[in-house]
Write an enzyme that holds these catalytic residues in place. Structure first.
Site, PDB file in Angstrom:
ATOM      1  CG  HIS A 220      -5.050  -3.060  -0.142  1.00 33.82           C
ATOM      2  ND1 HIS A 220      -4.510  -2.348  -1.180  1.00 33.82           N
ATOM      3  CD2 HIS A 220      -4.517  -2.523   1.000  1.00 33.82           C
ATOM      4  CE1 HIS A 220      -3.702  -1.408  -0.715  1.00 33.82           C
ATOM      5  NE2 HIS A 220      -3.691  -1.505   0.606  1.00 33.82           N
TER       6      HIS A 220
ATOM      7  CG  ASP B 201      -6.442  -3.301  -3.746  1.00 33.40           C
ATOM      8  OD1 ASP B 201      -7.275  -2.908  -2.915  1.00 33.40           O
ATOM      9  OD2 ASP B 201      -5.339  -2.764  -3.909  1.00 33.40           O
TER      10      ASP B 201
ATOM     11  CB  SER C  46      -0.951  -0.046   1.196  1.00 34.17           C
ATOM     12  OG  SER C  46      -2.002   0.863   1.049  1.00 34.17           O
TER      13      SER C  46
END
Length: 446
Positions: free
Chosen positions: A442, A381, A166
């Site tokens: 994610h 995601d 991320s």
């Protein structure tokens, strides 16, 4: 939405391709942890696990993975360690699949102010204000840990892989460049072997531009919702191009709220699911009020990451309770006035000016310098959707991009082989690899 055996096993398979050693021998694992004062009154916490399967045969030294969490302000020592790739899960039981089978693991609470890392007196002016400042702090920590006088850690000679998730991807590429400078200057006795970017926030503009079309294609938006999302995404694009990064973050927060409203609280980390957090359970009137209060929206948005953490632990006090009791008591060196939090709002606020800045040029520079760059993206995601990642890759000026794009995509299988179906795809050329990981979100975990 915890880690599944399938997704972790698959990530271990792709990790095996990313890291060099493939053989393992029995041995005893160990762990060390501590603080490094990276600046006056700024203290960064680290935790190193040495693999019980460690091998060092000379030609392929056993690697070390530096894991960087996102947020910004989420704790790698907590989340990445206990919920993703470390030796123990949140019940403190051995994890079935851990990256320790392929590497030693170094978790860091980065930037300072995150997790167990802290600044003295809670002085917010000591927090990192840019990705570059955070990278300098991390490089200072690495220089200390790799110091030739600190033989206790035995890091010298171990290839260093920086792996990030991320927002941590932005930290990874800036830290990799800062580390290379330190290596060339003789301050860091390390060998940077590669950088891996997992569902990374490298180009916020490209990520948000993908949201509307993706949600429309999977039936979470209709034409009206698509138009609303695209209009705000185009506004973000214009603001980023005009270097209006604070304004772009405000618009991004508004876009997230529109997505939640129009897609009926879709989960930003897995678009096949609904966001189960209390923050997503907003009435239309509440959303409209929050659209007029972007500061409130910012706090709500940041908590989504931490709500993902706390939902995994059933003990009283949740994950924060675990970290502030059992884990804190184990470590014994955490100052009494430091309380572990899932997400640091102070860190998020401090990096507001850099939050929407792209880091494509840094990826480009690493590729041109010959550093191995691996990108992996979970199919499900939304927040850092695969489409957006592929779009920013096409903006690279690296001279191998054309050949990379035209290279064949290879299917990957794990465990049962083809009998279990295709689980990922890999495309590679020279020092760039891209993994499409099917069925993952994610965190490549759902």
């Amino acid at each position: 939405m915890g880690l599944t055996t399938r997704s972790v096993a698959l990530l271990c398979c792709t990790t095996a391709l990313f890291l060099l050693p493939s053989a393992a021998a029995a041995g005893g694992g160990s762990e060390e942890w501590g603080y490094v004062q990276v600046r006056p009154k700024a203290h960064m916490f680290w935790w190193l696990y040495r693999s019980p399967q460690r091998v060092n045969n000379g030609s392929t030294p056993w690697p070390t993975v530096l894991w960087l969490q996102g947020g910004p302000g989420a704790s790698g020592v907590g989340y990445g360690n206990f919920m993703e790739i470390g030796p123990l899960d949140t019940d403190l039981k051995p994890r079935a699949f851990t990256w320790l089978s392929k590497a030693d693991l170094l978790f860091v609470d980065n930037p300072v102010g995150t997790g167990f890392s802290y600044v003295e007196g809670g002085n917010r002016t000591l927090l990192a204000r840019t990705d570059a400042e955070a990278a300098r702090d991390l490089t200072t920590l690495l220089c200390r840990l790799y110091s030739r006088t600190d033989t206790r850690l035995q890091l010298q000679g171990s290839p260093l892989y920086i792996v990030a998730e991320s927002y941590g991807g932005k930290f990874a590429v800036t830290t990799a460049l800062a580390a290379l400078n330190a290596i060339h200057a003789g301050r860091l006795a390390a060998n940077l072997a590669g950088v891996a970017l997992g569902n990374s926030w490298i180009s916020p503009e490209d990520s948000v531009l993908s949201w509307g079309p993706l949600l429309y294609q999977v039936s979470r938006l209709d034409e009206n919702g698509l138009n609303l999302c695209d209009r705000l995404a185009q506004q973000i694009k214009a603001q980023v191009m005009a270097t209006q990064f604070l304004e772009a973050e405000n618009t991004w927060q508004g876009l997230e709220t529109v997505v939640l409203q129009e897609a009926n609280s879709v989960d930003f980390y897995n678009f096949l699911k609904d966001d189960s957090s209390s923050d997503a359970a907003l009435t239309s009137a509440t959303m409209q009020r929050q659209m007029r209060s972007l500061a409130s929206l910012g706090r709500r948005t940041r908590r989504r990451y931490s709500s993902y953490l706390s939902s995994k632990v059933t003990m009283e006090g949740g994950f924060e309770g675990l970290m502030n009791t059992v884990i804190k008591n184990k470590l014994r060196i955490i100052p009494k006035n430091v309380t572990w939090r899932e997400q640091s709002d102070d860190v998020f606020d401090a990096l507001a000016g850099d939050f929407m800045k792209p880091r494509i040029e840094e990826v480009d520079e690493l590729l041109k310098l010959g550093v191995n760059v691996t990108i992996y993206s979970g199919q499900l995601d939304l927040i850092c959707a695969t489409k957006g990642t592929l779009d920013w890759v096409q903006k690279l000026k690296w001279d191998g991009l054309k050949n990379f794009t035209s290279s064949p995509r290879v299917p990957l299988y794990c465990n049962g082989g083809k009998a279990d179906g295709t689980q990922a795809f890999l495309k590679s050329y020279k020092n760039l690899k891209f993994y499409w990981i099917l069925g993952a979100g994610h965190m490549v975990s759902n």
